[in-house]
Scaffold this active site. Structure first.
Site: not given
Ligand code: CA
Length: 418
Positions: A255, A199, A201, A231, A251, A133, A235
């Site tokens: 989440t 994202e 994760e 997450d 961000k 990534h 962008r």
């Molecule tokens: Ca992240």
């Protein structure tokens, strides 16, 4: 590797089922008749462990620990109590157990349960520790020569996120507004994010506190378990705001975590080492044993009223740094850690295009839209549903995490309308 531990709960013995007796993941559930309470998934059921404890069938040192709608008190009680909980539940649910009638009274069909946040998130830190990534994103922004920042191979890079952003699977995600300035724009503007992303994760749940620096081995012992973690990332907001202090509002929308904490004990048979070091780590970050896990991961995307397309498949074993290394690094300054701290692994991408854990990478910054059933995508469109799944494949059994789902709903017409 141990095989399936058989249970008298027949649905727990299905080789492909996510919740065998080997798993026993920790969640919080409610039904039409009950307020949220602690439960453990077994087969097609959730076992009301709060009820079992109340009835005297689940004695735990320092208890009651499960009379609250979160697992923090149990986590705080420490690794010996974590092990005692698993041992007692295994005895109650194993094939041949004698007290089945008493336990059956506390089995609730999963289909009747609403799942809630499994723990109180005290603080949330997100890392950037996936090699593929970091290389992909760095290549897009800086070219392949300078893809990895000079510190990347020496420390797991992270930033302090927001505990208030963490929501449980199933929560709708409102597309955010933010300040955006594209490379060709003369001035910034305030607008809904047009490059909203995921994202993929894994989240580590810290179950024991620390005051000073801890070793990697001590850090591993502090971790209670793991969840899937998405997450959500804007962008276009991120590109404008992130220098020099890293992501902030891009961000902070949400989440999402999966509803079950898979305890570290359930993952033991799947331990695997981090990949070979490209540069030797300083001794305090070296891994004393295998601290990643072989967890197969995938991302599904479904447009409104459409069918799902799996857009990515990868594995947690692709990470360059383990959660234990991240947690150890987190404490080097003397930073205290608390029960209920959540650590995001960083986006988990693999080496191939089909292994990428974000749409930013899958569409290569929006330049190469990818196909899904019923259309193509560069980033998330309104009313798309994204799901993360994870599982460990043992001999004759599977350890599942439960889906980590979120639907992106349209931005407000005017966020400041009063
Ligand atoms: Ca992240």
């Amino acid at each position: 590797m141990t095989g399936l531990v058989r249970s008298w709960v027949e649905s727990a013995n299905a080789p492909e089922g996510p919740f065998p007796l080997n798993n026993l993941p920790c969640g919080v559930f409610s039904t039409a008749d009950t307020v949220p309470r602690c439960g453990v998934a077994i087969g097609d059921f959730v076992l009301d462990v709060a009820g079992l404890e109340e009835k005297g069938l689940l004695p735990l040192t320092g208890g009651p620990l499960l009379d609250v709608p979160f697992w923090n008190d149990l986590m705080e009680a420490g690794p010996e109590v974590w092990a005692a909980l698993r041992a007692r539940l295994t005895a109650l649910l194993a094939e041949g157990a004698t007290d089945r009638a008493a336990v059956t009274a506390f089995l609730v069909p999963l289909a009747d349960a609403t799942l809630h946040m499994p723990f109180l998130v005290s603080e949330y830190t997100d890392f950037y520790a996936g090699r593929h990534h970091a290389f992909n994103v760095g290549t897009m922004f800086r070219g392949p020569e300078n893809a990895l920042p000079p510190n990347w191979l020496h420390i797991p890079i992270g930033y302090n996120g927001r505990a208030s952003s963490v929501v449980v699977s199933g929560t709708d995600i409102r597309r955010p507004w933010g300040q955006i300035k594209g490379p060709d724009d003369a001035a910034p503007r305030f607008a809904p994010s047009a490059r909203f992303d995921i994202e993929l994760e894994l989240g580590a749940v810290v179950g024991q506190p620390s005051e000073g620096p801890v070793t990697v081995a001590e850090a591993d012992a502090m971790i209670f378990g793991y969840v899937l973690l998405n997450d959500w990332s804007a962008r276009d907001i991120q590109a404008w705001e992130y220098q020099p202090l890293g992501p902030f509002q891009s961000k902070a929308t949400a989440t999402t975590i999966s509803p079950w904490i898979v305890m570290k004990a359930a993952l033991e048979p799947f331990r695997t080492p981090t990949p070979p070091r490209e540069k030797p780590l300083l001794p305090h970050l070296a891994e004393p044993g295998p601290m990643l896990y072989d967890i197969a991961l995938e991302v599904g995307m479904t447009p409104e009223g459409g069918t799902e397309t799996v857009i990515s498949r990868t594995n947690y074993a692709e990470m360059y740094y383990s959660a234990a290394q991240q947690l150890a690094h987190h404490t080097t300054s003397g930073c205290a850690m608390n029960v209920g701290d959540l650590l995001g692994s960083g986006t988990i991408s693999g080496p191939e295009k089909g292994n990428r854990g974000s749409l930013l990478e899958l569409s290569w910054g929006g330049k190469e839209p990818f196909e899904i059933a019923g259309g193509s995508r560069s980033f998330i469109q309104d009313n798309d549903t994204l799901v993360l799944r994870g599982e460990c494949r043992g001999e004759g059994y599977t350890i599942g995490f439960g889906d980590c789902v979120g639907k992106v709903i349209p931005a407000l017409a005017d966020p400041y309308a009063r």
